[in-house]
Design a protein around this motif. Structure first.
Motif, PDB file in Angstrom:
ATOM      1  N   GLN A   1       0.256   4.432   0.085  1.00  0.00           N
ATOM      2  CA  GLN A   1      -0.084   5.477   1.051  1.00  0.00           C
ATOM      3  C   GLN A   1       0.415   5.128   2.445  1.00  0.00           C
ATOM      4  O   GLN A   1       0.927   5.991   3.176  1.00  0.00           O
ATOM      5  CB  GLN A   1      -1.596   5.701   1.075  1.00  0.00           C
ATOM      6  CG  GLN A   1      -2.024   6.880   1.945  1.00  0.00           C
ATOM      7  CD  GLN A   1      -1.379   8.187   1.510  1.00  0.00           C
ATOM      8  OE1 GLN A   1      -1.365   8.511   0.324  1.00  0.00           O
ATOM      9  NE2 GLN A   1      -0.847   8.942   2.455  1.00  0.00           N
TER      10      GLN A   1
ATOM     11  N   ASN B   1       0.861  -1.180   0.000  1.00  0.00           N
ATOM     12  CA  ASN B   1       0.000   0.000   0.000  1.00  0.00           C
ATOM     13  C   ASN B   1       0.903   1.236   0.000  1.00  0.00           C
ATOM     14  O   ASN B   1       1.583   1.521   0.982  1.00  0.00           O
ATOM     15  CB  ASN B   1      -0.910  -0.009   1.234  1.00  0.00           C
ATOM     16  CG  ASN B   1      -1.919   1.121   1.211  1.00  0.00           C
ATOM     17  OD1 ASN B   1      -1.563   2.293   1.136  1.00  0.00           O
ATOM     18  ND2 ASN B   1      -3.201   0.764   1.275  1.00  0.00           N
TER      19      ASN B   1
ATOM     20  N   LYS C   1       4.222   5.629   2.494  1.00  0.00           N
ATOM     21  CA  LYS C   1       4.546   7.059   2.535  1.00  0.00           C
ATOM     22  C   LYS C   1       4.273   7.640   3.917  1.00  0.00           C
ATOM     23  O   LYS C   1       5.073   8.422   4.452  1.00  0.00           O
ATOM     24  CB  LYS C   1       3.736   7.812   1.488  1.00  0.00           C
ATOM     25  CG  LYS C   1       4.012   9.306   1.464  1.00  0.00           C
ATOM     26  CD  LYS C   1       3.162   9.990   0.413  1.00  0.00           C
ATOM     27  CE  LYS C   1       3.431  11.493   0.401  1.00  0.00           C
ATOM     28  NZ  LYS C   1       3.169  12.128   1.696  1.00  0.00           N
ATOM     29  N   SER C   2       3.161   7.258   4.528  1.00  0.00           N
ATOM     30  CA  SER C   2       2.807   7.787   5.851  1.00  0.00           C
ATOM     31  C   SER C   2       3.829   7.364   6.896  1.00  0.00           C
ATOM     32  O   SER C   2       4.228   8.167   7.763  1.00  0.00           O
ATOM     33  CB  SER C   2       1.412   7.296   6.261  1.00  0.00           C
ATOM     34  OG  SER C   2       0.431   7.794   5.364  1.00  0.00           O
TER      35      SER C   2
END
Length: 232
Positions: free
Chosen positions: A56, A54, A59-60
């Motif tokens: 996102q 995933n 990145k988070s």
């Protein structure tokens, strides 16, 4: 540990060398000085790498670790303009499946590099541990430098000049002549076909404190001066 070394190289000559020295009898001397000092600055490069299918989420997680690392750096006295966080890098990773003869997606690799300048070198080991605890998982080369060296270099040059003067006086005294006026002086070697020979070394020590549990190694700084004196 700061270790001073002063070396003296001397050449007695009456020849003509491409206009760099006079045609009349003269002394060509070299004064040299060096010092071994502990670096006062560490240039540190670290990174956070995260792999996740995933994008996102990956990145988070990277953004969260970077934010913690930046706060840690500032808590160690690193100024904001001495911190450089590079842009996010995203790579799509695959692997070859021999059964299907196809490339299969394995996830996204997201990474971000941080470069910072730590002025308090004593706290370098402590900072690295704090980065490990924050989630930083890649440690690249650290460069240890002497950034605030203007005062040291001035001292080295003055010591080199002193050694050149002493060399001219000692050599002249040994040959029963007197040192005349200064003809020329330079911090670079003169255009002559021979090299001055080393006369000797003088050493002195000055202690400098650094955390005993970690050694950054010494950096050597040097200065030299070349001078030509007339012989009376």
């Amino acid at each position: 540990m700061r270790l001073f070394t002063a070396a003296l190289s001397i050449l007695l000559s009456t020849s003509t060398f491409a206009g760099s020295i006079p045609t009349s009898p003269h002394l060509y001397v070299k004064g040299y000085s060096e010092v071994s000092v502990q670096p006062d600055t560490a240039i540190i490069n670290v990174a956070i790498n995260e792999k996740n299918k995933n994008l996102q989420d990956a990145k988070s997680n990277v953004d969260l670790v970077v934010a913690r690392a930046l706060d840690i750096a500032k808590s160690f006295g690193v100024k904001g303009n001495h911190i450089h966080a590079q842009q996010l890098n995203v790579y799509k990773q695959t692997r070859y499946n021999r059964a299907t003869n196809e490339e299969e997606f394995t996830g996204f690799k997201v990474s971000r590099n941080i470069t910072l300048k730590l002025k308090n070198v004593d706290r370098y080991p402590e900072l690295l541990q704090a980065f490990v605890d924050s989630g930083i998982n890649q440690f690249n080369n650290t460069q240890f430098i002497v950034e605030d060296k203007a005062e040291i270099m001035n001292e080295l040059k003055q010591n080199a000049i002193k050694q050149a003067k002493l060399g001219a006086e000692e050599l002249a005294d040994g040959f029963g002549v007197e040192v005349g006026d200064l003809y020329s002086v330079s911090f670079s070697p003169m255009n002559v076909p021979v090299q001055p020979y080393a006369r000797g070394k003088v050493m002195a020590a000055e202690s400098m404190s650094l955390q005993d549990s970690y050694s950054t190694g010494d950096t050597k700084l040097t200065a030299e001066v070349y001078a030509v004196y007339y012989i009376k």
